[in-house]
Every structure is written in C-alpha cells, then in structure tokens.
Enzyme design. Structure first.
Site, short mmCIF file in Angstrom:
data_model
loop_
_atom_site.label_atom_id
_atom_site.label_comp_id
_atom_site.label_asym_id
_atom_site.label_seq_id
_atom_site.Cartn_x
_atom_site.Cartn_y
_atom_site.Cartn_z
N GLY A 1 170.79 80.09 31.75
CA GLY A 1 170.59 78.74 32.27
C GLY A 1 171.87 77.92 32.30
O GLY A 1 171.98 76.99 33.09
N ASN B 1 164.00 70.28 30.66
CA ASN B 1 164.43 70.60 32.02
C ASN B 1 163.26 71.13 32.83
O ASN B 1 162.36 71.79 32.32
CB ASN B 1 165.60 71.59 32.01
N PHE C 1 164.39 77.25 38.59
CA PHE C 1 165.17 78.39 39.12
C PHE C 1 166.02 77.99 40.33
O PHE C 1 165.93 78.61 41.40
CB PHE C 1 164.26 79.56 39.52
N ASN D 1 162.72 87.73 33.00
CA ASN D 1 162.30 86.40 32.55
C ASN D 1 160.93 86.05 33.15
O ASN D 1 160.83 85.73 34.33
CB ASN D 1 163.36 85.38 32.97
N SER E 1 159.74 81.12 32.22
CA SER E 1 160.11 79.77 32.64
C SER E 1 158.84 79.00 32.95
O SER E 1 157.97 79.49 33.67
CB SER E 1 160.99 79.81 33.88
N ASN F 1 158.74 76.40 34.73
CA ASN F 1 158.99 75.54 35.89
C ASN F 1 158.76 76.20 37.25
O ASN F 1 159.01 75.59 38.28
CB ASN F 1 160.41 74.98 35.81
N THR F 2 158.31 77.43 37.25
CA THR F 2 157.89 78.08 38.49
C THR F 2 156.38 78.31 38.33
O THR F 2 155.97 79.10 37.48
CB THR F 2 158.63 79.42 38.70
N LYS G 1 161.98 88.43 28.12
CA LYS G 1 162.10 87.09 27.51
C LYS G 1 160.77 86.37 27.62
O LYS G 1 160.24 86.18 28.72
CB LYS G 1 163.20 86.28 28.20
N ASN H 1 161.95 81.25 25.31
CA ASN H 1 162.30 80.25 26.32
C ASN H 1 161.92 78.84 25.82
O ASN H 1 161.59 78.66 24.65
CB ASN H 1 161.59 80.60 27.63
N GLY I 1 166.76 76.13 19.48
CA GLY I 1 167.06 75.12 18.48
C GLY I 1 168.18 75.46 17.52
O GLY I 1 168.34 74.77 16.50
N TYR J 1 171.91 77.22 23.71
CA TYR J 1 172.34 76.43 24.86
C TYR J 1 172.31 74.93 24.51
O TYR J 1 173.36 74.28 24.45
CB TYR J 1 171.45 76.74 26.07
N SER J 2 171.14 74.37 24.23
CA SER J 2 171.01 72.91 24.16
C SER J 2 171.97 72.25 23.18
O SER J 2 172.52 71.18 23.46
CB SER J 2 169.58 72.52 23.78
C1 LIG Z 1 169.03 73.12 31.27
C2 LIG Z 1 168.44 74.44 30.86
C3 LIG Z 1 168.29 75.44 31.80
C4 LIG Z 1 167.73 76.68 31.43
N1 LIG Z 1 167.61 77.66 32.38
C5 LIG Z 1 167.12 78.88 32.01
C6 LIG Z 1 167.04 79.94 32.94
O1 LIG Z 1 167.43 79.81 34.10
N2 LIG Z 1 166.50 81.11 32.53
C7 LIG Z 1 166.06 81.32 31.25
O2 LIG Z 1 165.61 82.41 30.91
N3 LIG Z 1 166.17 80.33 30.33
C8 LIG Z 1 166.68 79.14 30.68
N4 LIG Z 1 166.78 78.14 29.74
C9 LIG Z 1 166.30 78.40 28.35
C10 LIG Z 1 167.41 78.82 27.42
O3 LIG Z 1 167.98 80.04 27.84
C11 LIG Z 1 166.88 78.99 25.98
O4 LIG Z 1 165.96 80.06 25.97
C12 LIG Z 1 166.19 77.74 25.46
O5 LIG Z 1 166.82 76.58 25.93
C13 LIG Z 1 166.15 77.70 23.94
O6 LIG Z 1 167.45 77.66 23.39
P1 LIG Z 1 168.18 76.28 22.95
O7 LIG Z 1 167.19 75.51 22.14
O8 LIG Z 1 169.37 76.72 22.18
O9 LIG Z 1 168.53 75.59 24.22
C14 LIG Z 1 167.32 76.90 30.10
C15 LIG Z 1 167.51 75.88 29.15
C16 LIG Z 1 168.05 74.67 29.51
C17 LIG Z 1 168.23 73.59 28.47
#
Ligand SMILES: Cc1cc2nc3c(=O)[nH]c(=O)nc-3n(C[C@H](O)[C@H](O)[C@H](O)COP(=O)(O)O)c2cc1C
Length: 377
Positions: free
Chosen positions: A62, A110, A114, A183, A186, A188-189, A227, A256, A308, A329-330
């Site tokens: 992401g 978010n 996709f 994956n 998500s 969001n789809t 995932k 996710n 987290g 990521y976050s």
């Molecule tokens: C802005 C954003 C976009 C993301 N896009 C994707 C994505 O395209 N595909 C996916 O498998 N996970 C996506 N994720 C999920 C992250 O890969 C991760 O699984 C999730 O955010 C939990 O980790 P975190 O708490 O460290 O962010 C996205 C997360 C964020 C915040």
C-alpha cells in the site's frame, strides 16, 4: 541522516492532505541521494519461504503500490518490501478524499479501493529492476539478487472473473517477484473479502497454486502468501487456515486493515469515515488474530505479522505472538522511516537480554497466552 531531514519535513507533510503528503513522500524518496545499504546484524537474519531475509522488518503493501521506490526503501533499512496491491488493468480507485489520519490515536483510515497503475506499468519497472547490473549479484533474495521485493496482487473492481485476475497476475509477475501475496482482504473493493469464504477460497487457492506451478519452470519456485483480514470469526479462521494448509500456500500475512472501530478511539469524527482502520488502534485485534493463526498453522508455514507496529515493544510482541517476519505502514506516517532502525535495535537488545542467538527462538513464545486473553475491544 534520516532523522534531521524528516524532523524538518514531517510538519509540512502533516499540514497536507494525507494522500498529497504520500505522493510528495514518494517523490522525495525517488530523488533521495543514493544511500549505502545498511548492514544488518546477522542475528536479525530470518530464513522463510526459501528466502534469506537480512532482517525481519518489511514495508507493508500500500505504500509503494506501483513499485516506484522498492530499492530506496531497502536502502533505508527494510529487510523486504511488498509492492502493490497491483490490479491487472489500471484503475483510479475511489473518489478523494479517501485517506484520513486519526492523529490522537496514531491511526489511519483508508478507502483507496485499489488505485493502481495496472500490471503493464508495474511489470516494466520490476523487470528493469531485475535486470539492473547493480542487482544482478546473488544477494539475499530468491532466484535473483538485490533484496527481497514481494508483489501483492488483487482483482479489478469491474473484473467479470476475479479469480482469473489473480491467476493472470501470478503468471505475469512470478519471474520478477521474490514472493507473491494473494490479497483477499481489502475492505474497499466490494465483495472482495468474500473470497475468504471456504468454497471460494479453496477454488481461488487451487487455481493460483496451479498458475504458480505452470510458470515455475521459467520463473522459479515463487512463494505464494495469503493475506487475510483481522475481522474473520474464529470459525472462519479455522476454515481459512485449513484450506491454506491443504492447498500448500507458503505463508500467511495477518493482516489487513479492520472495519471495526474500537470504542477507545479519540478521533470520533474521523472514525466515522468509511474504510479500513490501521495503525495503533489495530494492534490488539491484529496481534490476537496473529496468535490465533499461529496456533492453527502448527508450524507448517511462517506467518507475517502486521497491524499497529509502532515501536520496538510492539514489534517484539508480534514475534512472541507467532510472527516470523513483520510488516508496517501506518506508524511511518507518524514516526517516519527512523522507526525501522529503532525497531531493529530493540530486537537486538531483546535477544541480548534473553541470551538468544536468533529471533526464531522467540517466535510464538506467547501465542498460547495471547489466545487465552479476553477478546480485544
Ligand atoms: C493508506 C494505506 C493503503 C493500503 N493499501 C494496501 C494495499 O494496497 N494492499 C494491501 O494488501 N494492504 C494495504 N494496506 C494495509 C497494510 O498493508 C497493512 O496490512 C495494514 O495497514 C496494517 O499495518 P499498519 O497498522 O502497520 O499500517 C494499506 C494500508 C494503508 C494505511
């Protein structure tokens, strides 16, 4: 080097809309001066899915959806980078605004949906990378050197046959991916998460594993990971792990973003936005689901923990709950890339404290205890 620059830039980034800030960050990274690669302490090395990870801290999917900066991220100290989610055809995703910061909670919501430049554009970049002379030496990766870059794949929103989208992407990306993540999680789809239901998942995994075998002679043995969402019931998780095991996937990522909104959230207005929640408010649920997955997997394949992680302590908790590798990521939005080095130092300190030679020795140490706790809110 990273620290002072980031301290200067972060207030600016936080003054921007989160998606604009992300776009600017990618641009800065693209033009970052070439850093020397970070040499990791050998005690952080992890072998999983037939790959040698120099350290277990990965960039989650992401952040670099279109594989624009995987090598820059590796040079910033990540042990692996997962690019994507990539869809076969380019698609814009949902209307903006679609990313929201929960500042007081250390969370992000978010509903990007996709947004992807599509397979052709991304494949071109990854193929160029695989051929680049600087990456051609056999290093830590899979069939080819230059660092571990996984490819996360998904289906187009309007695809008439979603499973065919996954199959196509596996056939096309296997030769340039260290591993591929399927994956199905998500939020969001619309309808995508239904692919986690038993019959649909069994059919999907049968077909993607078959696709992987078909291209293996040319592409090599590309590990396939699944995932999942942290929102599955434990009954659903029983099915998912059972099917993943019987179809012989190489690993799982847990997980996710969540559709849940913990009552402890302080940013109650932003919390009403639709989409997947990540970051600190996801930690307890994601770690519980990780432990629940780990005990069901019974060591048959490694599990990657995500959700987290924002400190050395939360990273360590993921390993103890059952993760062989972690992704984040976050927290980078709030803490910046310096967090990667901080986590690695904390992991070394934990090994020294417990007189251990490798992280593998503490993977799952707390899994049973975590699964016995009251269900996290
Ligand atoms: C802005 C954003 C976009 C993301 N896009 C994707 C994505 O395209 N595909 C996916 O498998 N996970 C996506 N994720 C999920 C992250 O890969 C991760 O699984 C999730 O955010 C939990 O980790 P975190 O708490 O460290 O962010 C996205 C997360 C964020 C915040």
């Amino acid at each position: 080097m990273i620290g002072p620059f980031e301290r200067l830039v972060r207030p600016l980034l936080h003054a921007l809309d989160p998606e604009d800030a992300h776009g600017l960050t990618l641009r800065i990274l693209k033009f970052a001066p070439p850093l020397g690669a970070v040499r990791d302490d050998t005690r952080l090395a992890v072998r999983a899915f037939g790959l040698n990870f120099p350290n277990p801290v990965g960039m989650a999917a992401g952040f670099d959806k279109n594989a624009e900066v995987p090598d820059v991220l590796l040079r910033f100290g990540f042990g692996f980078v997962e690019v994507g989610t990539i869809t076969p055809l380019p698609q814009p995703g949902n209307p903006r605004p679609r990313v929201f910061r929960l500042e007081a909670d250390g969370g992000v919501i978010n509903r990007l949906g996709f947004n992807s430049q599509g397979a052709d554009a991304v494949l071109k970049r990854l193929a160029a990378r695989a051929k680049a002379p600087s990456l051609a030496s056999p290093a830590s990766g899979g069939g080819w050197g230059g660092g571990i870059v996984g490819v996360n794949v998904g289906a187009n929103k309007a695809a008439p046959d979603r499973v065919a989208d996954y199959v196509q992407l596996i056939e096309r990306f296997a030769s340039v991916a260290s591993y591929i993540t399927v994956n199905v999680s998500s939020p969001n789809t619309p309808g995508l998460r239904a692919l986690q239901q038993a019959a649909a998942l069994d059919d999907l995994l049968a077909r993607v594993v078959d696709a992987r075998e078909r291209v293996a002679q040319k592409a090599g043995p590309t590990p396939l990971l699944l995932k999942i969402a942290p929102d599955l019931s434990l009954g659903e998780l029983d099915d998912v792990v059972g099917i993943a095991r019987s179809r012989r996937v190489d690993g799982m990522i847990v997980g996710n973003t969540t559709l849940a909104r913990p009552p402890s959230l302080r940013e109650t207005k932003v919390a009403k936005e639709a989409g997947g929640l990540s970051g600190r408010p996801l930690f307890s649920l994601a770690t519980r689901m990780l432990a629940e997955t780990y005990v069901r997997v019974e060591g048959v394949f490694p599990v990657i923990g995500a959700g987290g992680i924002d400190s050395g302590g939360t990273a360590l908790a993921k390993f103890r709950a059952g993760a062989s590798l972690i992704q984040l990521y976050s927290a980078l939005v709030f803490r910046g890339l310096g967090l990667v080095a901080e986590i690695k130092s904390a992991l070394i300190a934990a090994l020294e404290r417990d007189r251990l030679d490798s992280l593998a020795e503490l993977v799952g140490a707390d899994a049973a205890a975590v699964t016995a706790e009251p269900w996290p809110e």
